[in-house]
Design an enzyme around this catalytic site. Structure first.
Site, PDB file in Angstrom:
ATOM      1  N   HIS A   1       0.801  -1.223   0.000  1.00  0.00           N
ATOM      2  CA  HIS A   1       0.000   0.000   0.000  1.00  0.00           C
ATOM      3  C   HIS A   1       0.834   1.274   0.000  1.00  0.00           C
ATOM      4  O   HIS A   1       0.282   2.364  -0.084  1.00  0.00           O
ATOM      5  CB  HIS A   1      -0.950   0.023   1.201  1.00  0.00           C
ATOM      6  CG  HIS A   1      -0.252   0.336   2.485  1.00  0.00           C
ATOM      7  ND1 HIS A   1       0.464  -0.591   3.178  1.00  0.00           N
ATOM      8  CD2 HIS A   1      -0.132   1.495   3.183  1.00  0.00           C
ATOM      9  CE1 HIS A   1       0.990  -0.036   4.258  1.00  0.00           C
ATOM     10  NE2 HIS A   1       0.648   1.236   4.290  1.00  0.00           N
TER      11      HIS A   1
HETATM   12  C1  UD1 Z   1      -2.129   5.581   6.013  1.00  0.00           C
HETATM   13  C2  UD1 Z   1      -0.843   6.053   6.687  1.00  0.00           C
HETATM   14  C3  UD1 Z   1       0.237   4.992   6.527  1.00  0.00           C
HETATM   15  C4  UD1 Z   1      -0.243   3.647   7.002  1.00  0.00           C
HETATM   16  C5  UD1 Z   1      -1.531   3.308   6.285  1.00  0.00           C
HETATM   17  C6  UD1 Z   1      -2.107   1.997   6.730  1.00  0.00           C
HETATM   18  C7  UD1 Z   1      -0.380   8.464   6.688  1.00  0.00           C
HETATM   19  C8  UD1 Z   1       0.407   9.535   6.037  1.00  0.00           C
HETATM   20  N1  UD1 Z   1      -0.345   7.272   6.075  1.00  0.00           N
HETATM   21  O1  UD1 Z   1      -1.857   5.461   4.624  1.00  0.00           O
HETATM   22  O2  UD1 Z   1       1.371   5.369   7.274  1.00  0.00           O
HETATM   23  O3  UD1 Z   1       0.740   2.687   6.730  1.00  0.00           O
HETATM   24  O4  UD1 Z   1      -2.482   4.338   6.553  1.00  0.00           O
HETATM   25  O5  UD1 Z   1      -3.301   1.726   6.083  1.00  0.00           O
HETATM   26  O6  UD1 Z   1      -0.983   8.700   7.699  1.00  0.00           O
HETATM   27  N2  UD1 Z   1      -9.378   4.987   2.032  1.00  0.00           N
HETATM   28  C9  UD1 Z   1     -10.568   4.309   2.020  1.00  0.00           C
HETATM   29  N3  UD1 Z   1     -11.088   3.921   3.234  1.00  0.00           N
HETATM   30  C10 UD1 Z   1     -10.474   4.168   4.407  1.00  0.00           C
HETATM   31  C11 UD1 Z   1      -9.263   4.872   4.388  1.00  0.00           C
HETATM   32  C12 UD1 Z   1      -8.722   5.264   3.205  1.00  0.00           C
HETATM   33  O7  UD1 Z   1     -11.147   4.056   0.989  1.00  0.00           O
HETATM   34  O8  UD1 Z   1     -11.012   3.799   5.461  1.00  0.00           O
HETATM   35  C13 UD1 Z   1      -8.792   5.395   0.744  1.00  0.00           C
HETATM   36  C14 UD1 Z   1      -8.948   6.879   0.514  1.00  0.00           C
HETATM   37  O9  UD1 Z   1      -9.434   7.052  -0.748  1.00  0.00           O
HETATM   38  C15 UD1 Z   1      -7.555   7.452   0.600  1.00  0.00           C
HETATM   39  C16 UD1 Z   1      -6.667   6.253   0.371  1.00  0.00           C
HETATM   40  O10 UD1 Z   1      -7.408   5.104   0.745  1.00  0.00           O
HETATM   41  O11 UD1 Z   1      -7.362   8.439  -0.338  1.00  0.00           O
HETATM   42  C17 UD1 Z   1      -5.431   6.326   1.201  1.00  0.00           C
HETATM   43  O12 UD1 Z   1      -5.773   6.545   2.579  1.00  0.00           O
HETATM   44  P1  UD1 Z   1      -4.869   7.489   3.509  1.00  0.00           P
HETATM   45  O13 UD1 Z   1      -5.391   7.447   4.901  1.00  0.00           O
HETATM   46  O14 UD1 Z   1      -4.685   8.795   2.857  1.00  0.00           O
HETATM   47  O15 UD1 Z   1      -3.469   6.830   3.460  1.00  0.00           O
HETATM   48  P2  UD1 Z   1      -3.033   5.319   3.561  1.00  0.00           P
HETATM   49  O16 UD1 Z   1      -2.417   4.935   2.289  1.00  0.00           O
HETATM   50  O17 UD1 Z   1      -4.124   4.445   4.115  1.00  0.00           O
END
Ligand code: UD1
Length: 376
Positions: A219
């Site tokens: 991821h």
């Molecule tokens: C975040 C953390 C990362 C951690 C990871 C674990 C930061 C900078 N990054 O990254 O360190 O390893 O979580 O998962 O804090 N999304 C969904 N549903 C959710 C959450 C996210 O669909 O419940 C989608 C959203 O469209 C979002 C994308 O996933 O844009 C990424 O989510 P985001 O929280 O921005 O970062 P992660 O890649 O999950």
């Protein structure tokens, strides 16, 4: 009367501590600490969920699996750019701190919620505790590295999970009296739940058997936001699947990118690559424990496999968790190269497996050490 002045049975003022969770890797770190604080007479814990992760599979299921109570407050900040997400968390969290008037704020790990809540708390003059402090990848392209650095510079008490954390903080000039080597609290969760995980029927549901599969998680933006790297990863998984089945719980970020790049067809006719939604804690623990090896870019999985003695290939240029390499079973693969990965997989299949030891204080007693120091 404000809870700040509530007294415990012995007439001593209780320490009110806000514990912060936001994203998936936070839940297994806060659960042992929050649950122990709930049983500790001198502490009144208050659980804040920022809502950085919000899907049921990325959040709610972990509260159930880890036996954590519902958060006292849920801030529903959701996704956004780094600036938007961090800023929204700060605005909402400040209101909570002003209303709850805690004695301390405790944050874990390195996600945006960690740094956002730290900045709010220290600027309001509230003592702030960082659990999993001192880890460094020395790679400023990683958002987590910025979060770790910013948090450690301003937090008041720094709880460290491995030796490298002590060394890094020393080199950064942090005074010794702020730093406590307490061990790895995520391993507390693993130890507390490994028996329950054994009852999971996830292997039957997915049709896999002990050690006949590789468990994959990917991821990191450096891997899955880049079309060239993502293509190399998919080609590699297809080749690996000729040797062992693959179980791949797909993170929302990864799914979005696979779809955007049009790469989902690569998996369509391959019944040896089993794609699933993100899994709960117990199901994932079970799959990890029974797998032949893990292929990952996660931080936490590098540590969990080291504890379990399970081979782990980490597809990253660097790691902020070097004890998993120097002591544990982790192997870093700094350059995405199909042949290199396949050679490592062959080594493991043929029994040429890296043996490891478990780092100091990864023993299930970390939450107790943290709570003992905070109440001292
Ligand atoms: C975040 C953390 C990362 C951690 C990871 C674990 C930061 C900078 N990054 O990254 O360190 O390893 O979580 O998962 O804090 N999304 C969904 N549903 C959710 C959450 C996210 O669909 O419940 C989608 C959203 O469209 C979002 C994308 O996933 O844009 C990424 O989510 P985001 O929280 O921005 O970062 P992660 O890649 O999950």
């Amino acid at each position: 009367m404000s809870s700040r002045f509530e007294l415990n049975k012995k007439g001593i003022k209780k320490l009110k501590i806000i514990n912060v969770v936001g994203a998936r890797p936070n839940f297994m770190k806060i659960a042992p600490i929050h649950n122990l604080m709930l049983r500790t007479e001198g502490i009144e814990p208050y659980l804040v969920h920022t809502g950085q992760h919000y899907d049921e599979k990325m959040s709610k299921v972990f509260f159930e699996d880890l036996g954590m109570p519902e958060p006292n407050i849920y801030l529903k900040v959701g996704s956004g750019s780094h600036a938007v997400q961090t800023a929204k968390i700060m605005v909402e969290f400040e209101k909570v701190v002003l209303e709850q008037k805690p004695d301390m704020v405790l944050v874990v790990g390195d996600v945006n919620s960690t740094v956002a809540c730290t900045l709010v708390a220290v600027k309001l003059g509230i003592k702030t505790v960082h659990v999993e402090s001192g880890l460094r990848s020395f790679d400023h392209r990683m958002p987590e590295e910025i979060n770790r650095l910013m948090t450690d510079v301003v937090a008041d008490y720094l709880f460290v999970s491995e030796e490298s954390g002590l060394e890094n903080l020393k080199k950064e000039g942090v005074s010794d009296d702020k730093v406590f080597h307490v061990g790895n609290v995520m391993i507390d969760s693993l130890i507390n739940n490994i028996e329950a995980a054994d009852h999971s029927n996830i292997m039957d549901s997915l049709g896999v058997e002990k050690e006949d599969y590789v468990l994959v998680t990917l991821h990191r933006p450096s891997n899955v936001d880049d079309i060239i790297n993502t293509k190399i990863l998919i080609d590699t998984l297809i080749e690996v699947s000729k040797k062992l089945k693959i179980v791949f719980p797909v993170h929302p970020r990864t799914l979005k990118n696979f779809e955007k790049f049009g790469f989902m067809e690569g998996f369509a006719d391959n019944d040896r690559i089993i794609l699933t939604e993100p899994l709960g804690y117990l199901d994932f623990m079970k799959l990890m424990k029974e797998s032949k090896l893990l292929l990952t870019d996660s931080g936490g999985i590098q540590e969990e496999t080291t504890y379990l003695g399970k081979p782990c290939l980490t597809l990253r240029e660097n790691t902020e968790r070097p004890s998993t390499i120097t002591q544990g079973t982790n192997i870093l693969i700094p350059k995405l190269d199909k042949e290199v990965i396949l050679n490592h997989v062959d080594d493991i299949i043929e029994g040429r497996v890296k043996k490891g030891t478990v780092p100091k204080y990864w023993d299930g007693g970390t939450a107790e050490r943290i709570v003992e120091i905070l109440t001292r």
